[in-house]
Design an enzyme around this catalytic site. Sequence first.
Site, PDB file in Angstrom:
ATOM      1  N   PHE A 139      -4.294  46.312  -5.250  1.00 47.46           N
ATOM      2  CA  PHE A 139      -5.627  46.401  -5.852  1.00 47.46           C
ATOM      3  C   PHE A 139      -6.597  46.953  -4.822  1.00 47.46           C
ATOM      4  CE2 PHE A 139      -9.838  44.921  -7.037  1.00 47.46           C
ATOM      5  CZ  PHE A 139      -9.882  45.288  -8.372  1.00 47.46           C
ATOM      6  N   ASP A 224      -6.383  48.026   3.570  1.00 50.09           N
ATOM      7  CA  ASP A 224      -7.457  47.484   2.740  1.00 50.09           C
ATOM      8  C   ASP A 224      -7.537  45.994   3.049  1.00 50.09           C
ATOM      9  OD1 ASP A 224      -8.974  46.288   0.789  1.00 50.09           O
ATOM     10  OD2 ASP A 224      -8.160  47.471  -0.863  1.00 50.09           O
ATOM     11  N   LYS A 253     -16.210  42.053   0.574  1.00 47.60           N
ATOM     12  CA  LYS A 253     -16.149  40.650   0.164  1.00 47.60           C
ATOM     13  C   LYS A 253     -16.811  39.715   1.192  1.00 47.60           C
ATOM     14  CE  LYS A 253     -12.896  40.563  -3.574  1.00 47.60           C
ATOM     15  NZ  LYS A 253     -11.764  41.441  -3.776  1.00 47.60           N
TER      16      LYS A 253
HETATM   17  C1  LIG Z   1     -11.887  42.825  -4.363  1.00 50.80           C
HETATM   18  C2  LIG Z   1     -11.072  43.887  -3.739  1.00 50.80           C
HETATM   19  C3  LIG Z   1     -11.479  45.233  -3.772  1.00 50.80           C
HETATM   20  C4  LIG Z   1     -12.695  45.693  -4.545  1.00 50.80           C
HETATM   21  O1  LIG Z   1     -13.873  45.198  -3.999  1.00 50.80           O
HETATM   22  P1  LIG Z   1     -15.227  45.334  -4.869  1.00 50.80           P
HETATM   23  O2  LIG Z   1     -16.268  44.790  -3.948  1.00 50.80           O
HETATM   24  O3  LIG Z   1     -15.013  44.511  -6.095  1.00 50.80           O
HETATM   25  O4  LIG Z   1     -15.404  46.751  -5.183  1.00 50.80           O
HETATM   26  C5  LIG Z   1     -10.711  46.157  -3.101  1.00 50.80           C
HETATM   27  N1  LIG Z   1      -9.609  45.800  -2.436  1.00 50.80           N
HETATM   28  C6  LIG Z   1      -9.173  44.520  -2.380  1.00 50.80           C
HETATM   29  C7  LIG Z   1      -7.963  44.186  -1.603  1.00 50.80           C
HETATM   30  C8  LIG Z   1      -9.891  43.525  -3.042  1.00 50.80           C
HETATM   31  O5  LIG Z   1      -9.451  42.264  -3.011  1.00 50.80           O
END
Ligand SMILES: *Cc1c(COP(=O)(O)O)cnc(C)c1O
Length: 408
Positions: A139, A224, A253
Amino acid sequence: MTQSTYTRETFDQVMVPNYAPQAIIPVKGEGSRVWDQEGREYIDFAGGIAVNALGHCHPELVSALKEQADKLWHLSNVYTNEPALKLASQLTEATFAERVFFANSGAEANEAAFKLARRHAFTHYGAQKHEIIAFHQAFHGRTLFTVSVGGQQKYREGFEPAPGGITHLPFNDLAALEAAISDNTCAVVMEPIQGEGGIITGDPEFIKGARALCDKYNALLVFDEVQTGVGRIGELYAYMDTGVTPDILTTAKALGGGFPVGAMLTTEAIAASFVVGTHGSTYGGNPLACAVASKVLEIVNDRQLLDGVKAKRERFVAALNAINAEHNVFSEIRGKGLLIGAALNSTWEGKAAKFLAAAREQGTMVLVAGPNVLRMAPSLVIPDEDIDAGMAGLAKAVAEVVAAGPDA
Ligand SMILES: *Cc1c(COP(=O)(O)O)cnc(C)c1O
């Protein structure tokens, strides 16, 4: 408590129906406790989806925000500003990175990372080196590019045509990566621990192997760390626990502790491909966001706090094991630090949302990671008594769900 004009029904009347929020509306938070419109108290194991790393309304974050609010809110990137420069200095001092780009969310940080990887390859090797390799269940956010790099088809469905040049492979399968990577690969993108995909930890051998393959083919390794970053796993960033250094790292986050901010970190050499005019964001590096994030980083980048994360995990895992010994619902406890996944066993497959709703009714807020995994991503400084109280609520909820049976 006085009746509010706004209720959960209002949501259905005025909001786009892309979310299905719980029936209650929280109105106040303090530490790891939250209160709803009726004054009911909850223990927060969700942490706003791994965001509220220091709980709700941490006094030092509140004063950092208020102090900056009295000084300067916004300039745009026509000017730089002191909070952004301070935060970028902290991030480069604390990590492998030498350069920082600020965004407002995880998706935007990833968007910048993927664009930089393409641009870097374009600058040094030519347009044919544009292929991105990513992983099933990954994700990376909800923009069209990030859902395309993400490994969940359901998030792309109906939004095609998607950007091309992206390959998805099974996570933790080094042989598949070796077979797929080539001179045309510009980047390999992964979460060191897949979050939304079910709390799947990257095998150390897989991560090391991916690093070696990226080096061999002049591809960039992009981590990420939007969910795993900022102390979540008991180190400042998860890469620090792998022995592998990425070329680009994204963080969001928890970085803002509840204030929207994201960042892409990289080396000076790679950053050089983002020359003036190649990328940007109006709000990126906003002084309010950076002032708060700067305070978050100052507090979290502390050995004692990070060791506390590891100790608190033990308390969570012990409580989850005790629940399981009594009710036999979990097949496995996953993750690292305070990124905790409790995978449901085959009897309870697909029922994670049922446990989430039951826990909320017992006053404990948890998350799911897909249909089969209960997820917890609480404050990194959650007091032990709140862990115990929240686990007591979860235990009651599990007992209730189990008593009703899997087909209820
Ligand atoms: C939550 C998340 C995102 C997206 O972040 P947003 O602030 O919602 O755009 C991207 N990568 C990972 C691994 C995430 O957990």
